[in-house]
Scaffold this motif. Structure first.
Motif, short mmCIF file in Angstrom:
data_model
loop_
_atom_site.label_atom_id
_atom_site.label_comp_id
_atom_site.label_asym_id
_atom_site.label_seq_id
_atom_site.Cartn_x
_atom_site.Cartn_y
_atom_site.Cartn_z
N LEU A 177 0.84 -1.21 0.00
CA LEU A 177 0.00 0.00 0.00
C LEU A 177 0.87 1.25 0.00
CD1 LEU A 177 -3.22 0.58 2.05
CD2 LEU A 177 -1.41 2.26 2.15
N GLU A 178 1.90 1.26 0.83
CA GLU A 178 2.77 2.43 0.91
C GLU A 178 3.65 2.57 -0.33
OE1 GLU A 178 2.54 4.89 3.04
OE2 GLU A 178 0.79 3.78 3.74
N ALA A 179 3.95 1.45 -0.98
CA ALA A 179 4.83 1.50 -2.16
C ALA A 179 4.11 2.05 -3.38
CB ALA A 179 5.36 0.10 -2.46
N GLY A 180 2.78 1.93 -3.43
CA GLY A 180 2.05 2.44 -4.58
C GLY A 180 0.64 1.87 -4.65
N PRO A 181 -0.21 2.45 -5.52
CA PRO A 181 -1.61 2.04 -5.58
C PRO A 181 -1.88 0.79 -6.39
CG PRO A 181 -1.23 3.87 -7.08
CD PRO A 181 0.06 3.64 -6.36
N VAL A 182 -0.93 0.37 -7.26
CA VAL A 182 -1.16 -0.79 -8.13
C VAL A 182 0.12 -1.62 -8.22
CG1 VAL A 182 -1.82 -1.58 -10.43
CG2 VAL A 182 -2.86 0.50 -9.49
N VAL A 189 1.15 -9.02 -8.36
CA VAL A 189 1.50 -9.91 -7.26
C VAL A 189 1.30 -11.36 -7.69
CG1 VAL A 189 0.88 -8.21 -5.50
CG2 VAL A 189 -0.83 -9.88 -6.26
N ARG A 190 2.05 -12.24 -7.07
CA ARG A 190 1.83 -13.67 -7.22
C ARG A 190 1.27 -14.18 -5.91
NH1 ARG A 190 6.62 -15.35 -8.89
NH2 ARG A 190 6.05 -15.06 -11.08
N LEU A 191 0.02 -14.67 -5.94
CA LEU A 191 -0.63 -15.16 -4.74
C LEU A 191 0.03 -16.45 -4.26
CD1 LEU A 191 -4.35 -14.50 -5.80
CD2 LEU A 191 -2.83 -13.03 -4.47
N PRO A 192 -0.22 -16.86 -3.01
CA PRO A 192 0.43 -18.08 -2.49
C PRO A 192 0.17 -19.33 -3.32
CG PRO A 192 -0.48 -16.80 -0.69
CD PRO A 192 -0.94 -16.13 -1.95
N ASN A 193 -0.95 -19.36 -4.07
CA ASN A 193 -1.24 -20.54 -4.90
C ASN A 193 -0.58 -20.46 -6.27
OD1 ASN A 193 -2.80 -18.55 -6.06
ND2 ASN A 193 -4.66 -19.79 -6.21
N GLY A 194 0.24 -19.42 -6.50
CA GLY A 194 0.98 -19.29 -7.74
C GLY A 194 0.32 -18.46 -8.81
N VAL A 195 -0.93 -18.06 -8.62
CA VAL A 195 -1.65 -17.28 -9.61
C VAL A 195 -1.23 -15.82 -9.52
CG1 VAL A 195 -3.95 -16.48 -10.33
CG2 VAL A 195 -3.62 -18.84 -9.59
N GLU A 196 -1.02 -15.19 -10.67
CA GLU A 196 -0.65 -13.78 -10.71
C GLU A 196 -1.86 -12.90 -10.96
OE1 GLU A 196 2.62 -12.86 -13.24
OE2 GLU A 196 3.94 -14.36 -12.33
N ARG A 197 -1.87 -11.76 -10.30
CA ARG A 197 -2.95 -10.78 -10.42
C ARG A 197 -2.37 -9.37 -10.34
NH1 ARG A 197 -5.34 -14.67 -11.80
NH2 ARG A 197 -7.24 -15.59 -10.93
N TRP A 198 -3.14 -8.42 -10.82
CA TRP A 198 -2.89 -7.01 -10.52
C TRP A 198 -3.65 -6.70 -9.23
CZ3 TRP A 198 0.39 -3.92 -13.30
CH2 TRP A 198 0.78 -4.38 -14.56
N LEU A 199 -2.99 -6.07 -8.27
CA LEU A 199 -3.60 -5.73 -6.99
C LEU A 199 -3.68 -4.22 -6.83
CD1 LEU A 199 -4.60 -6.50 -4.11
CD2 LEU A 199 -2.19 -6.43 -3.39
N ILE A 200 -4.89 -3.71 -6.63
CA ILE A 200 -5.11 -2.30 -6.34
C ILE A 200 -5.18 -2.16 -4.82
CG2 ILE A 200 -6.59 -0.29 -6.71
CD1 ILE A 200 -7.66 -1.67 -9.21
N THR A 201 -4.37 -1.29 -4.24
CA THR A 201 -4.19 -1.28 -2.79
C THR A 201 -4.88 -0.13 -2.07
OG1 THR A 201 -2.13 -0.02 -2.98
CG2 THR A 201 -1.98 -2.44 -2.99
N ARG A 202 -4.92 1.06 -2.64
CA ARG A 202 -5.32 2.24 -1.86
C ARG A 202 -6.81 2.52 -1.95
NH1 ARG A 202 -0.14 6.21 -3.28
NH2 ARG A 202 1.43 4.87 -2.26
N VAL A 230 -7.38 -7.68 -8.65
CA VAL A 230 -7.93 -7.79 -7.30
C VAL A 230 -8.10 -6.39 -6.74
CG1 VAL A 230 -7.57 -8.63 -4.95
CG2 VAL A 230 -6.86 -10.04 -6.90
N LEU A 231 -9.34 -6.05 -6.39
CA LEU A 231 -9.62 -4.77 -5.74
C LEU A 231 -9.36 -4.98 -4.24
CD1 LEU A 231 -12.95 -3.79 -7.54
CD2 LEU A 231 -10.60 -3.81 -8.39
N GLY A 232 -8.26 -4.46 -3.76
CA GLY A 232 -7.77 -4.80 -2.43
C GLY A 232 -8.54 -4.16 -1.29
#
Length: 422
Positions: free
Chosen positions: A38-43, A46-59, A332-334
């Motif tokens: 969240l502090e590093a940036g809004p988007v 990420v690679r989730l623990p199950n290995g799937v990759e997603r774009w994560l929106i944080t803020r 993923v809308l975080g």
């Protein structure tokens, strides 16, 4: 994760320089890593623990905007055909397709105008008056569950109450007999969990097939002989000459089951755990039970079961926070990070049932897709928590909180919550 397994996971479209790995310990305590992102940036990618990759929106601001952005579709199946691996499909991919087919016609997984038509048909069945009218029966079920624990100095809340109350309520709502509740419980559990291996994936498919077959039989029975239950009402409801199709009824049952059971079960346990970890907050609620609705809202903000967030599919290139998310990406809308964004929540990591409302927590979604069963979930948590506090003046954790194990999946919660009452 092997290259073959990784190839069977839907990746975001396009390329990015950095992919942030969320390791196996992420489920146990995701918040330090989410705070860092969240502090590093809004988007981020990420690679989730199950290995799937997603774009994560944080803020918070970006998540709120994304929740209302029609370019981010709820119809997650749109991108499946483009990322399917060659036949024969790995079992985990078969689960993805089976789940998409089962829930694909649920309004939570549709965009307008289909979403709007379905919501118009079912929203009356979830009126505030109807849900509040369920309070005496929910209290009765809760009392029966705690009565069964009389004389025990220690018990697991997850097994004894959290996993029992929501499924009983949902089954009664749908007119499902108590004898068939285990079928529904199994289906709900596999919908919310990750597939540990191929054998688990095959068991998941079997459970979803059994649920599908059962609900289709229920549709036929309720159309022929309607009862006083919600499902009978849904088979009859119509608007502008349109009614729910069989496929839509099956998807609606799946949505009610997953949203009404899995999320509520984890929320009940998290509410009790959150208070027992914070003695000062617990004392406030014991002194003033009118705070119970505020407890539920704060638990949803601070330790909500939807973690890291809600899934969407990008229909076109979208720029968010200076980052372009390519068309065809899964996003993923975080809500878990947004609900702890210090730009909107003072001292966001502190659990505080008297917190002033500086923003709206997003654990139940927002706007067009706000959870239709949110009030039912809130009511179940309020009643369970209030009942436990009245019955057990000495209620406390039976093990240190840091020894609890959290389940992996799209819905986060403790596997067990051992409590002592003496």
């Amino acid at each position: 994760m092997s290259e073959a397994d990784r190839a069977s996971c839907p990746y975001p479209a396009g390329a990015a320089e950095t992919v942030h790995q969320l390791d196996a310990d992420f489920t146990q305590n995701p918040f330090p890593e989410l705070e860092r992102l969240l502090e590093a940036g809004p988007v981020h990618r990420v690679r989730l623990p199950n290995g799937v990759e997603r774009w994560l929106i944080t803020r918070y601001d970006e998540v709120m905007a994304a929740l209302a952005d029609p370019r981010l579709s709820n119809e997650l199946g749109r991108g499946l055909q483009q990322v399917l691996p060659p036949e024969p499909l790995p079992p985990r991919w078969q689960v993805t397709l089976r789940t998409s087919k089962l829930l694909g016609r649920a309004m939570a997984n549709l965009d307008p105008p289909d979403h709007d038509r379905l919501r118009k048909l079912v929203v009356r069945a979830f009126s505030a008056k109807r849900i509040e009218g369920m309070r005496p029966r929910i209290q009765e079920i809760t009392d029966e569950l705690f009565d069964a624990l009389d004389g025990r100095a220690e018990f697991d809340l997850v097994e004894a109450v959290s996993n029992q109350l929501p499924i009983t309520v949902i089954c009664e709502l749908l007119g499902v007999s108590a004898a068939d509740a285990d079928l529904f419980r199994t289906a709900a559990s596999v919908l919310g969990g990750m597939q540990a291996d191929d054998e688990a994936a095959r068991r998941t498919i079997e459970a979803l097939d059994a649920f599908d077959t059962y609900v289709r039989g229920l549709v036929v029975a309720r159309r022929a002989a309607p009862g006083p239950d919600l499902f009978s009402e849904l088979t009859k409801v119509s608007a502008d000459g349109q009614s729910l199709t069989d496929d839509e009824l099956v998807s609606m049952a799946g949505l009610l089951l997953f949203g009404g059971y899995e999320t509520s079960a984890q929320l009940i346990s998290s509410a009790v755990l959150s208070l027992l970890r914070e003695p000062e907050q617990l004392a406030l609620v014991r002194a003033d039970p009118a705070l119970l609705p505020d407890v539920v809202d704060e638990v949803m903000r601070h330790e909500g079961p939807v973690n890291p967030g809600l899934n969407r599919y990008a229909l076109e290139d979208i720029e968010i926070g200076g980052v372009t998310i390519p068309q065809g990406s899964y996003v993923v809308l975080g809500v878990a990070t947004a609900n702890r964004d210090p730009r909107h929540w003072p001292d966001p990591d502190r659990f505080d049932v008297t917190r002033a409302a500086t923003a709206k927590q997003l654990g139940f979604g927002y706007g067009l897709h706000y959870c239709i069963g949110a009030r039912l979930a809130q009511l179940e948590v309020e009643i369970t928590l209030g009942t436990a506090l009245r019955r057990y003046p000495k209620l406390r954790l039976a093990v240190p909180a840091d020894q609890l194990s959290w389940r992996a999946g799209s819905v986060r919660g403790v596997r067990e919550l051992p409590l002592r009452v003496d």
